[in-house]
Design a protein around this motif. Structure first.
Motif, mmCIF file in Angstrom:
data_model
loop_
_atom_site.group_PDB
_atom_site.id
_atom_site.type_symbol
_atom_site.label_atom_id
_atom_site.label_comp_id
_atom_site.label_asym_id
_atom_site.label_seq_id
_atom_site.Cartn_x
_atom_site.Cartn_y
_atom_site.Cartn_z
ATOM 1 N N SER A 47 96.793 28.487 -13.394
ATOM 2 C CA SER A 47 96.746 27.966 -14.765
ATOM 3 C C SER A 47 95.549 28.542 -15.511
ATOM 4 N N THR A 48 94.421 28.731 -14.811
ATOM 5 C CA THR A 48 93.259 29.363 -15.439
ATOM 6 C C THR A 48 93.564 30.814 -15.790
ATOM 7 N N ALA A 49 94.236 31.511 -14.883
ATOM 8 C CA ALA A 49 94.567 32.917 -15.130
ATOM 9 C C ALA A 49 95.438 33.065 -16.372
ATOM 10 N N VAL A 50 96.504 32.269 -16.504
ATOM 11 C CA VAL A 50 97.388 32.423 -17.656
ATOM 12 C C VAL A 50 96.712 31.950 -18.939
ATOM 13 N N THR A 51 95.795 30.992 -18.832
ATOM 14 C CA THR A 51 95.048 30.548 -20.015
ATOM 15 C C THR A 51 94.250 31.695 -20.613
ATOM 16 N N PHE A 52 93.554 32.446 -19.747
ATOM 17 C CA PHE A 52 92.701 33.507 -20.282
ATOM 18 C C PHE A 52 93.484 34.776 -20.605
ATOM 19 N N VAL A 53 94.642 34.970 -19.989
ATOM 20 C CA VAL A 53 95.532 36.034 -20.454
ATOM 21 C C VAL A 53 95.959 35.741 -21.891
ATOM 22 N N LEU A 54 96.348 34.497 -22.159
ATOM 23 C CA LEU A 54 96.704 34.104 -23.523
ATOM 24 C C LEU A 54 95.540 34.312 -24.484
ATOM 25 N N LYS A 55 94.353 33.917 -24.053
ATOM 26 C CA LYS A 55 93.166 34.063 -24.894
ATOM 27 C C LYS A 55 92.964 35.522 -25.289
ATOM 28 N N HIS A 56 93.034 36.418 -24.337
ATOM 29 C CA HIS A 56 92.782 37.825 -24.640
ATOM 30 C C HIS A 56 93.906 38.426 -25.478
ATOM 31 N N ALA A 180 98.982 34.499 -1.437
ATOM 32 C CA ALA A 180 99.902 34.295 -2.563
ATOM 33 C C ALA A 180 99.671 35.287 -3.690
ATOM 34 N N LYS A 181 99.013 36.395 -3.405
ATOM 35 C CA LYS A 181 98.695 37.362 -4.460
ATOM 36 C C LYS A 181 99.951 37.825 -5.193
ATOM 37 N N GLU A 182 100.991 38.206 -4.468
ATOM 38 C CA GLU A 182 102.196 38.713 -5.110
ATOM 39 C C GLU A 182 102.933 37.609 -5.863
ATOM 40 N N TYR A 183 102.888 36.389 -5.345
ATOM 41 C CA TYR A 183 103.494 35.271 -6.068
ATOM 42 C C TYR A 183 102.743 35.032 -7.377
ATOM 43 N N ALA A 184 101.412 35.121 -7.326
ATOM 44 C CA ALA A 184 100.612 34.944 -8.541
ATOM 45 C C ALA A 184 100.953 36.021 -9.566
ATOM 46 N N ARG A 185 101.129 37.249 -9.109
ATOM 47 C CA ARG A 185 101.512 38.341 -10.024
ATOM 48 C C ARG A 185 102.850 38.028 -10.684
ATOM 49 N N LEU A 186 103.810 37.577 -9.892
ATOM 50 C CA LEU A 186 105.123 37.224 -10.425
ATOM 51 C C LEU A 186 105.009 36.104 -11.458
ATOM 52 N N GLU A 187 104.213 35.083 -11.149
ATOM 53 C CA GLU A 187 104.090 33.931 -12.037
ATOM 54 C C GLU A 187 103.422 34.319 -13.357
ATOM 55 N N VAL A 188 102.344 35.083 -13.282
ATOM 56 C CA VAL A 188 101.621 35.478 -14.496
ATOM 57 C C VAL A 188 102.479 36.380 -15.381
ATOM 58 N N LEU A 189 103.162 37.358 -14.772
ATOM 59 C CA LEU A 189 103.972 38.278 -15.564
ATOM 60 C C LEU A 189 105.206 37.595 -16.166
ATOM 61 N N PHE A 191 105.308 34.488 -17.050
ATOM 62 C CA PHE A 191 104.746 33.716 -18.160
ATOM 63 C C PHE A 191 104.521 34.614 -19.369
ATOM 64 N N MET A 192 103.894 35.765 -19.155
ATOM 65 C CA MET A 192 103.639 36.690 -20.260
ATOM 66 C C MET A 192 104.942 37.121 -20.927
ATOM 67 N N TYR A 193 105.951 37.417 -20.134
ATOM 68 C CA TYR A 193 107.244 37.870 -20.658
ATOM 69 C C TYR A 193 107.855 36.827 -21.585
ATOM 70 N N ASN A 194 107.869 35.588 -21.137
ATOM 71 C CA ASN A 194 108.535 34.535 -21.903
ATOM 72 C C ASN A 194 107.764 34.139 -23.159
ATOM 73 N N VAL A 195 106.437 34.270 -23.128
ATOM 74 C CA VAL A 195 105.649 33.936 -24.312
ATOM 75 C C VAL A 195 105.631 35.082 -25.311
ATOM 76 N N VAL A 196 105.301 36.270 -24.848
ATOM 77 C CA VAL A 196 105.072 37.391 -25.758
ATOM 78 C C VAL A 196 106.349 37.838 -26.461
ATOM 79 N N ARG A 197 107.473 37.859 -25.767
ATOM 80 C CA ARG A 197 108.697 38.323 -26.430
ATOM 81 C C ARG A 197 109.224 37.303 -27.439
ATOM 82 N N SER A 198 108.692 36.078 -27.396
ATOM 83 C CA SER A 198 109.158 35.036 -28.315
ATOM 84 C C SER A 198 108.187 34.746 -29.447
#
Length: 231
Positions: A47-56, A180-189, A191-198
């Protein structure tokens, strides 16, 4: 109703059933500590990772536009009800570079204690075996020797072979790397896909500060205006 095939397959059930070499079950304290550790490691860090991805993305329109371009190229190959596939995730190379640069600038896990496994000398100091040292991921990620102009947000750092080994360590490294590194990559990407394209993104508090607790946290919770594309 559990069958013999499903009994004990979830983590809590396994911890309740497992015994050590002396046949002793785990105590309630050991089980609760493991569950809390799992929740922190799996929920808070992501949740912290996706928060700061959104911020940037909200702060840097040029970066956002490149991510949007990449995500829309993938979206155009899919039907309206199609879900992302692993092949789609693998195409998100620039977006993952953006996510990694966000993890470099603001790593969710800030510090750790490490214990030396042998005597060694560093910078003229002898560190004995068993000595516990305090180490910060943040300091490692801001080392100008490996990340020139370290405060600059620059996803191109991760092009090609990327940073030198053990200089970018949001998931740790070596045999203790986060499983869980690869799971985290899947989750973050995803999230980015669903937010940014919309949506277009706009920070509502441009100069919002970040504080560090167990993880970095925007002081006001990072309020963001989501503007649908085309409006």
């Amino acid at each position: 109703m559990q069958s013999n095939e499903t009994a004990g397959r979830d983590l809590l059930s396994r911890m309740l059933l497992v015994t050590d070499e002396d046949g002793q079950f785990m105590s309630e304290m050991e089980i609760s500590n493991n569950i809390i550790g799992l929740l922190v490691a799996s929920y808070e860090t992501t949740s912290t990772a996706v928060t700061f991805v959104l911020k940037h993305l909200a702060e840097l329109p040029r970066i956002y536009n490149e991510v949007y371009r990449e995500m829309m190229a993938i979206a155009k190959t899919k039907g309206p009800n199609d879900l992302l596939s692993w092949e789609d995730i693998e195409k998100m190379k620039y977006s993952w570079n953006v996510a990694r640069e966000s993890l470099r600038v603001t790593p969710p896990a800030q510090e750790a204690f490490r214990e030396s496994v042998t005597d060694f000398t560093y910078a003229g100091f002898t560190i004995p075996k068993g000595w516990k040292t305090f180490w910060t991921v943040h300091t490692t990620h801001k080392n100008p020797k490996y990340f020139p102009d370290p405060e600059k947000f620059d996803p191109s750092r991760f092009e090609g072979s990327g940073p030198a080994p053990y200089t970018f360590v949001p998931f740790g490294g070596g045999p203790r790397m986060c499983p869980a590194k690869e799971y985290a990559r899947l989750e973050v990407l995803a999230f980015m896909y669903n937010v940014v394209r919309s949506f277009k993104l706009e920070k509502l508090i441009p100069d919002e500060k970040t504080v560090i607790h167990s993880s970095p946290v925007p002081v006001k919770g990072l309020p963001v205006c989501l503007q649908p594309h085309g409006n």
